[in-house]
Design a protein around this motif. Structure first.
Motif, PDB file in Angstrom:
ATOM      1  N   VAL A 285       0.925  -1.208  -0.061  1.00  0.00           N
ATOM      2  CA  VAL A 285       0.048  -0.012  -0.113  1.00  0.00           C
ATOM      3  C   VAL A 285       0.913   1.392  -0.021  1.00  0.00           C
ATOM      4  N   ARG A 286       1.140   1.805  -1.473  1.00  0.00           N
ATOM      5  CA  ARG A 286       2.189   2.601  -1.343  1.00  0.00           C
ATOM      6  C   ARG A 286       1.633   3.927  -2.010  1.00  0.00           C
ATOM      7  N   PRO A 287       0.820   4.692  -1.408  1.00  0.00           N
ATOM      8  CA  PRO A 287      -0.243   5.862  -2.079  1.00  0.00           C
ATOM      9  C   PRO A 287       0.824   6.799  -2.924  1.00  0.00           C
ATOM     10  N   LEU A 288       2.014   7.133  -2.634  1.00  0.00           N
ATOM     11  CA  LEU A 288       2.887   7.963  -3.048  1.00  0.00           C
ATOM     12  C   LEU A 288       3.077   7.364  -4.496  1.00  0.00           C
ATOM     13  N   GLU A 289       3.456   6.021  -4.589  1.00  0.00           N
ATOM     14  CA  GLU A 289       3.701   5.577  -6.086  1.00  0.00           C
ATOM     15  C   GLU A 289       2.414   4.879  -6.639  1.00  0.00           C
ATOM     16  N   GLN A 290       1.225   5.266  -5.986  1.00  0.00           N
ATOM     17  CA  GLN A 290      -0.076   4.674  -6.426  1.00  0.00           C
ATOM     18  C   GLN A 290       0.102   3.269  -6.659  1.00  0.00           C
ATOM     19  N   ILE A 291       0.637   2.465  -5.746  1.00  0.00           N
ATOM     20  CA  ILE A 291       0.482   0.958  -5.851  1.00  0.00           C
ATOM     21  C   ILE A 291      -0.302   0.610  -4.807  1.00  0.00           C
ATOM     22  N   ARG A 292      -1.434  -0.251  -4.966  1.00  0.00           N
ATOM     23  CA  ARG A 292      -1.750  -0.930  -3.991  1.00  0.00           C
ATOM     24  C   ARG A 292      -1.948  -2.557  -4.695  1.00  0.00           C
ATOM     25  N   LEU A 293      -1.330  -3.284  -4.219  1.00  0.00           N
ATOM     26  CA  LEU A 293      -1.379  -4.691  -4.836  1.00  0.00           C
ATOM     27  C   LEU A 293      -1.055  -5.858  -3.691  1.00  0.00           C
ATOM     28  N   ASP A 294      -1.943  -6.848  -3.685  1.00  0.00           N
ATOM     29  CA  ASP A 294      -1.941  -7.777  -2.682  1.00  0.00           C
ATOM     30  C   ASP A 294      -0.950  -8.995  -3.473  1.00  0.00           C
ATOM     31  N   VAL A 295      -0.361  -9.680  -2.378  1.00  0.00           N
ATOM     32  CA  VAL A 295       0.526 -10.851  -2.884  1.00  0.00           C
ATOM     33  C   VAL A 295      -0.368 -11.740  -3.440  1.00  0.00           C
ATOM     34  N   SER A 296      -1.758 -12.049  -3.013  1.00  0.00           N
ATOM     35  CA  SER A 296      -2.413 -12.790  -3.576  1.00  0.00           C
ATOM     36  C   SER A 296      -2.938 -12.486  -4.976  1.00  0.00           C
ATOM     37  N   GLN A 297      -2.770 -11.317  -5.480  1.00  0.00           N
ATOM     38  CA  GLN A 297      -3.046 -10.824  -6.907  1.00  0.00           C
ATOM     39  C   GLN A 297      -1.950 -11.593  -7.625  1.00  0.00           C
ATOM     40  N   MET A 298      -0.828 -11.177  -7.200  1.00  0.00           N
ATOM     41  CA  MET A 298       0.485 -11.896  -7.853  1.00  0.00           C
ATOM     42  C   MET A 298       0.287 -13.251  -8.123  1.00  0.00           C
ATOM     43  N   GLU A 299      -0.217 -13.998  -7.217  1.00  0.00           N
ATOM     44  CA  GLU A 299      -0.345 -15.316  -7.204  1.00  0.00           C
ATOM     45  C   GLU A 299      -1.471 -15.807  -8.215  1.00  0.00           C
ATOM     46  N   THR A 300      -2.334 -15.319  -8.504  1.00  0.00           N
ATOM     47  CA  THR A 300      -3.470 -15.219  -9.379  1.00  0.00           C
ATOM     48  C   THR A 300      -2.869 -15.089 -10.544  1.00  0.00           C
ATOM     49  N   TRP A 301      -2.085 -14.020 -10.847  1.00  0.00           N
ATOM     50  CA  TRP A 301      -1.440 -13.854 -12.239  1.00  0.00           C
ATOM     51  C   TRP A 301      -0.614 -15.256 -12.675  1.00  0.00           C
ATOM     52  N   ILE A 302       0.268 -15.599 -11.643  1.00  0.00           N
ATOM     53  CA  ILE A 302       1.068 -16.551 -11.727  1.00  0.00           C
ATOM     54  C   ILE A 302       0.405 -18.027 -12.362  1.00  0.00           C
ATOM     55  N   ASP A 303      -0.611 -18.181 -11.531  1.00  0.00           N
ATOM     56  CA  ASP A 303      -1.359 -19.179 -11.780  1.00  0.00           C
ATOM     57  C   ASP A 303      -1.994 -19.196 -13.139  1.00  0.00           C
ATOM     58  N   ARG A 304      -2.382 -18.150 -13.725  1.00  0.00           N
ATOM     59  CA  ARG A 304      -2.760 -17.889 -15.027  1.00  0.00           C
ATOM     60  C   ARG A 304      -1.723 -18.273 -16.128  1.00  0.00           C
ATOM     61  N   ILE A 305      -0.643 -17.585 -15.965  1.00  0.00           N
ATOM     62  CA  ILE A 305       0.364 -18.160 -16.639  1.00  0.00           C
ATOM     63  C   ILE A 305       0.836 -19.408 -16.902  1.00  0.00           C
ATOM     64  N   ILE A 306       0.731 -20.076 -15.551  1.00  0.00           N
ATOM     65  CA  ILE A 306       1.027 -21.435 -15.593  1.00  0.00           C
ATOM     66  C   ILE A 306       0.036 -22.081 -16.450  1.00  0.00           C
ATOM     67  N   GLN A 307      -1.224 -21.766 -16.374  1.00  0.00           N
ATOM     68  CA  GLN A 307      -2.515 -22.376 -17.286  1.00  0.00           C
ATOM     69  C   GLN A 307      -2.105 -22.257 -18.520  1.00  0.00           C
ATOM     70  N   ALA A 308      -1.657 -21.032 -18.868  1.00  0.00           N
ATOM     71  CA  ALA A 308      -1.357 -20.583 -20.237  1.00  0.00           C
ATOM     72  C   ALA A 308      -0.294 -21.634 -20.890  1.00  0.00           C
ATOM     73  N   ILE A 309       0.684 -21.694 -20.161  1.00  0.00           N
ATOM     74  CA  ILE A 309       2.055 -22.558 -20.523  1.00  0.00           C
ATOM     75  C   ILE A 309       1.476 -24.001 -20.737  1.00  0.00           C
ATOM     76  N   GLU A 310       0.646 -24.365 -19.749  1.00  0.00           N
ATOM     77  CA  GLU A 310       0.200 -25.895 -19.891  1.00  0.00           C
ATOM     78  C   GLU A 310      -0.778 -26.053 -21.078  1.00  0.00           C
ATOM     79  N   LYS A 311      -1.244 -25.074 -21.307  1.00  0.00           N
ATOM     80  CA  LYS A 311      -2.508 -25.082 -22.599  1.00  0.00           C
ATOM     81  C   LYS A 311      -1.734 -24.835 -23.835  1.00  0.00           C
ATOM     82  N   ARG A 312      -0.487 -24.340 -23.593  1.00  0.00           N
ATOM     83  CA  ARG A 312       0.252 -23.652 -24.796  1.00  0.00           C
ATOM     84  C   ARG A 312      -0.758 -22.626 -25.632  1.00  0.00           C
ATOM     85  N   SER A 313      -1.281 -21.974 -24.884  1.00  0.00           N
ATOM     86  CA  SER A 313      -2.252 -21.036 -25.582  1.00  0.00           C
ATOM     87  C   SER A 313      -2.604 -19.865 -24.612  1.00  0.00           C
ATOM     88  N   ALA A 314      -2.651 -18.615 -24.929  1.00  0.00           N
ATOM     89  CA  ALA A 314      -2.942 -17.390 -24.109  1.00  0.00           C
ATOM     90  C   ALA A 314      -4.127 -16.716 -24.303  1.00  0.00           C
TER      91      ALA A 314
END
Ligand code: CUO
Length: 671
Positions: A285-314
């Motif tokens: 939560v860094r208002p100055l840099e306008q960053i508001r991001l949860d670790v769980s959001q990163m995990e969601t992105w990573i899961d989606r990327i792993i899915q794309a890799i497994e399906k070989r399609s994005a």
């Protein structure tokens, strides 16, 4: 009339810009005479700056002058993207100079330097203009602040010319109790960090001009260049009795490795924050840099990327899918993971690599309660100093490898070159046949440009870095086709054992193959020999270019001969071509392959381009000069059990070793 020191130099002569009065911010007006006198006295010539209608700078000006700047921070990326657009959009050099002069006194200096350098590297009309050497402009990103104190003393006590260089100590960031310190010479090498900064300058992640971001195979090169860094770093670790890099694949786990940078930022007047051992990243939560991001959001992105890799399609924003096929898959995945504005779906796959840097960089103050700025991981000029950089990028590399591992192994038709047989390879240098010799070297850099010393003049710093003895490759081949053929010679070096002396399995070893050189060769019929000097490597740039050595600066920077010195700062530093090895000789294996040029070649004109470090950097305004996948032939899974078993007639290996001599020799003196 107020004047400002300029970003161009004509030989040793300094030029000063004469600014229109209204270009000076209010706070400088009273000082303008002093500024004028001070720099005016040193100037060989003055350049009048035109008073033009200025573009809207409100977005870039939102970053405070004294703040740190990072293109890993999305908000900063937006601001920089806008400023790059402004610089790219100027009608001609005169207008660019006007707007740059106006900005220089207002815009955050790090962002200013980054954006102007990107523009100079990408505008067709600035081909002859030098970009400032980053280590000279911002030495605080590269060396211990004690050096500056000493440099100031040197500058005020001794007249210019009689000043002794200031010594930058070796191994100053930790003591011998910290095992990671054994590879600090690699992590903190000034040339290595300059290469990384320069690479990201050539490949910026945001700008409206498609030519700036959307370069040929950009995503693939992001994967390959960073993969090679991990391969090199892992080998350095083995040489020093350290194990493999542990990938940072669980953001919930504490980071064992601490890092205390011992750098001061001159612009922000603060020390770079350290990270203590056992720190865990937390929601930001860094208002100055306008960053508001949860670790769980990163995990969601990573899961989606792993899915794309497994399906070989994005997934695309319109609901369709884009296949991650053999031709384009790795490039698309690189754009998704990095990510840049050419990610096909940033909304869905997010910004994992950049935000990984940011989560780690703010781990010491995730919610800004201590008003601390980011640590070294937040800046491409300093990130490689931190052991966690390699852990994060090992994880990123694992994602790419998990994709590559789904592709079919190369068939013999792709690997072999009928009619061409390689009968032998060996190296010769002063250390002996098939022995790479390494040692320490004492070199000197200019500090003056970034430090506001009075009186002005040369202040230099001396530092110690790894160096290898020059050598040459001797490759024996037989061309049985009775006609001259064209081949691409690909040379790699790999460790054969880990830090404990255990042999590496081939499927692991292939990830640690370090590219040393790649070049085109004419293959005459019959038995012949190719001689190739180590200094010709397609991976590296010479020391002089990494540091823009003053003594090698050409007289007229706008002349065509000057281009290589001015533009081509991207390239692995030549002094780091060969890993350190160890005292008794670290065993490695040298691999050579001659592939069929007809299947490798890219038809393009390379006249006037700097193409001598293309392996990790590509070529300005051109396609990547090799049609094969980057890392070929080791980028795909391999069914052979050993490197020997993998060999085709057009390939050969040689057992060799890297022997380190623990002596320090001043640059220019022979060992
Ligand atoms: Cu080069 Cu993570 O991309 O630092």
């Amino acid at each position: 009339r107020p004047a400002e020191p300029c970003f161009m130099q004509k030989g040793e002569e300094k030029a000063v810009f004469e600014l229109p009065d209204n270009y000076f911010p209010e706070k400088y007006k009273v000082l303008s005479d002093t500024i004028s006198n001070r720099f005016g006295n040193d100037a060989g010539r003055t350049i009048p700056v035109q008073n033009i209608a200025l573009p809207n700078l409100s977005l870039p000006l939102q970053l405070p002058y004294n703040a740190q700047f990072s293109f890993f921070v999305p908000k900063h990326r937006d601001m920089a993207g806008k400023l790059i657009d402004i610089f790219m959009g100027m009608r001609d050099i005169q207008d660019l100079m006007s707007v740059a002069s106006y900005c220089q006194l207002r815009v955050n200096p790090y962002m200013f330097n980054y954006c102007l350098s990107v523009a100079i590297l990408h505008r067709p009309d600035t081909r002859g203009v030098g970009i400032p050497t980053f280590a000279e402009l911002f030495p605080d990103k590269f060396v211990d602040p004690k050096v500056f104190r000493k440099a100031r003393e040197a500058s005020s006590v001794a007249p210019s010319g009689a000043r002794m260089p200031v010594i930058i100590p070796v191994n100053y960031t930790a003591g011998p109790n910290e095992p990671e310190q054994r590879v600090a010479y690699f992590r903190e090498d000034i040339g290595v960090n300059l290469h990384h900064w320069h690479w990201h300058l050539v490949y910026p992640n945001k700008a409206s001009d498609n030519n700036v971001v959307n370069k040929d195979r950009r995503g693939e090169l992001f994967y390959y260049m960073h993969q090679q860094i991990i391969a090199r770093y892992t080998t350095e670790r083995f040489c020093n009795g350290l194990g493999r890099v542990r990938r940072y694949n669980n953001l919930r786990e504490p980071i064992e490795e601490a890092y205390f940078p011992k750098l001061d930022s001159q612009v922000a007047s603060r020390a770079w924050s350290p990270r203590f051992s056992g720190t865990t990243v937390r929601d930001l939560v860094r208002p100055l840099e306008q960053i508001r991001l949860d670790v769980s959001q990163m995990e969601t992105w990573i899961d989606r990327i792993i899915q794309a890799i497994e399906k070989r399609s994005a997934l695309l924003p319109n609901g369709r899918q884009v296949p991650l096929d053999e031709e384009r898959g790795i490039d698309i995945l690189g754009n998704i993971i990095e990510s840049s504005t050419i990610s096909p779906n940033q909304e869905y796959y997010g910004d994992i690599h950049n935000m990984g840097h940011i989560f780690i960089a703010y781990a010491h103050d995730p919610d800004n309660r201590h008003l601390e700025a980011f640590g070294v991981m937040g800046d491409s000029a300093t990130a490689m100093r931190d052991p966690v950089f390699y852990r994060w990028h090992s994880y990123i590399d694992d994602l790419f490898v998990s994709y590559k591992n789904q592709l079919p192994p190369y068939g013999i038709d792709k690997l072999n070159f009928p009619g061409i047989r390689v009968n032998g390879i060996h190296i010769e240098g002063s250390a002996g046949r098939n022995i790479f010799g390494t040692r320490w070297e004492l070199s000197t850099v200019e500090l003056t440009h970034g430090l506001d010393f009075t009186p002005r003049g040369s202040v230099t710093a001396r530092f110690t870095h790894l160096q290898h003895e020059p050598f040459k490759y001797i490759i024996e081949y037989n061309n049985t086709t009775k006609k001259t053929a064209m081949g691409t010679v690909r040379i790699f070096l790999a460790p054969t054992q880990d830090e404990k002396g255990q042999p590496l399995e081939f499927n692991e070893q292939r990830r640690f193959l370090i590219e040393l050189d790649k070049f085109t060769a004419q293959l005459k019929p019959g038995n012949n020999v190719i001689n190739r000097q180590s200094s010709s490597s397609s991976v590296t740039i010479p020391y002089e270019r990494t540091f823009r050595d003053q003594s090698s600066r050409v007289a007229d920077p706008t002349s065509p001969e000057a281009a290589p010195f001015n533009f081509c700062g991207c390239g692995w530093p030549h002094h780091m071509l060969i890993p350190k090895g160890n005292l008794k000789g670290f065993p490695m294996v040298l691999f050579v392959m001659i592939s069929n040029w007809a299947e490798d070649r890219i038809e393009q004109d390379l006249v006037g381009t700097c193409n001598d470090a293309a392996s990790y950097c590509g070529i300005r305004d051109r396609k990547y000069p090799d049609r094969r996948a980057m890392g070929f032939p080791f980028d795909r899974p391999i069914t052979a059990n050993s490197l020997e078993e993998f060999l085709q007639p057009n390939m050969c290996i040689a057992r060799c070793m890297v022997r380190h001599n623990d002596v320090t020799i001043p640059r220019g003196q022979n060992a």
